[in-house]
Motif scaffolding. Structure first.
Motif, PDB file in Angstrom:
ATOM      1  N   GLN A 254       1.224 -10.427  -0.702  1.00  0.00           N
ATOM      2  CA  GLN A 254       0.910 -11.777  -1.163  1.00  0.00           C
ATOM      3  C   GLN A 254       0.474 -11.729  -2.625  1.00  0.00           C
ATOM      4  N   PRO A 255       1.387 -11.398  -3.549  1.00  0.00           N
ATOM      5  CA  PRO A 255       0.986 -11.235  -4.946  1.00  0.00           C
ATOM      6  C   PRO A 255       0.373 -12.488  -5.563  1.00  0.00           C
ATOM      7  N   ALA A 256       0.845 -13.669  -5.194  1.00  0.00           N
ATOM      8  CA  ALA A 256       0.287 -14.896  -5.761  1.00  0.00           C
ATOM      9  C   ALA A 256      -1.155 -15.083  -5.299  1.00  0.00           C
ATOM     10  N   SER A 257      -1.423 -14.804  -4.031  1.00  0.00           N
ATOM     11  CA  SER A 257      -2.783 -14.931  -3.515  1.00  0.00           C
ATOM     12  C   SER A 257      -3.715 -13.928  -4.154  1.00  0.00           C
ATOM     13  N   ALA A 258      -3.230 -12.713  -4.381  1.00  0.00           N
ATOM     14  CA  ALA A 258      -4.060 -11.687  -5.006  1.00  0.00           C
ATOM     15  C   ALA A 258      -4.414 -12.074  -6.434  1.00  0.00           C
ATOM     16  N   CYS A 259      -3.451 -12.649  -7.143  1.00  0.00           N
ATOM     17  CA  CYS A 259      -3.730 -13.083  -8.527  1.00  0.00           C
ATOM     18  C   CYS A 259      -4.751 -14.202  -8.537  1.00  0.00           C
ATOM     19  N   ALA A 260      -4.616 -15.149  -7.613  1.00  0.00           N
ATOM     20  CA  ALA A 260      -5.565 -16.268  -7.559  1.00  0.00           C
ATOM     21  C   ALA A 260      -6.950 -15.793  -7.204  1.00  0.00           C
ATOM     22  N   ALA A 261      -7.060 -14.813  -6.321  1.00  0.00           N
ATOM     23  CA  ALA A 261      -8.358 -14.309  -5.893  1.00  0.00           C
ATOM     24  C   ALA A 261      -9.057 -13.544  -7.016  1.00  0.00           C
TER      25      ALA A 261
END
Length: 94
Positions: free
Chosen positions: A85-92
């Motif tokens: 989940q690269p997008a979620s990791a960036c947001a976190a």
């Protein structure tokens, strides 16, 4: 879908599923050897064969996210989640 497959099957899998993302999870040979021995499911010869296979490169032209899983389980889990989940990791991380 997540599945554990053979490096040798990757070209065929990518032909069938062009959007396939490859995540290679690896560990240093000494760490992998200790983990395999600790499980008690394989004898020394089987472990040696597993270590030989683990050292093989991916087939040419196949890109992958590589996770080196030498540390604590929490770090490996976090790295896998970030790869999935690269997008979620960036947001976190913001």
């Amino acid at each position: 879908m997540i599945f554990n497959g053979s490096r040798a099957a990757l070209p065929e899998c990518l032909a069938a599923f062009p959007q396939l993302r490859v995540i290679e999870i690896t560990a240093a040979p000494a760490v992998l050897q200790a983990r395999l021995a600790g499980r008690g499911r394989e004898d020394g010869a089987e472990i040696a064969r597993r270590l030989d296979r683990a050292a093989l490169a991916l087939p040419p032209g196949i890109g992958a996210v590589r996770i080196v899983n030498d540390g604590p389980p929490e770090a490996g889990i976090a790295a896998l989640i970030a790869a999935l989940q690269p997008a979620s990791a960036c947001a976190a991380s913001r």
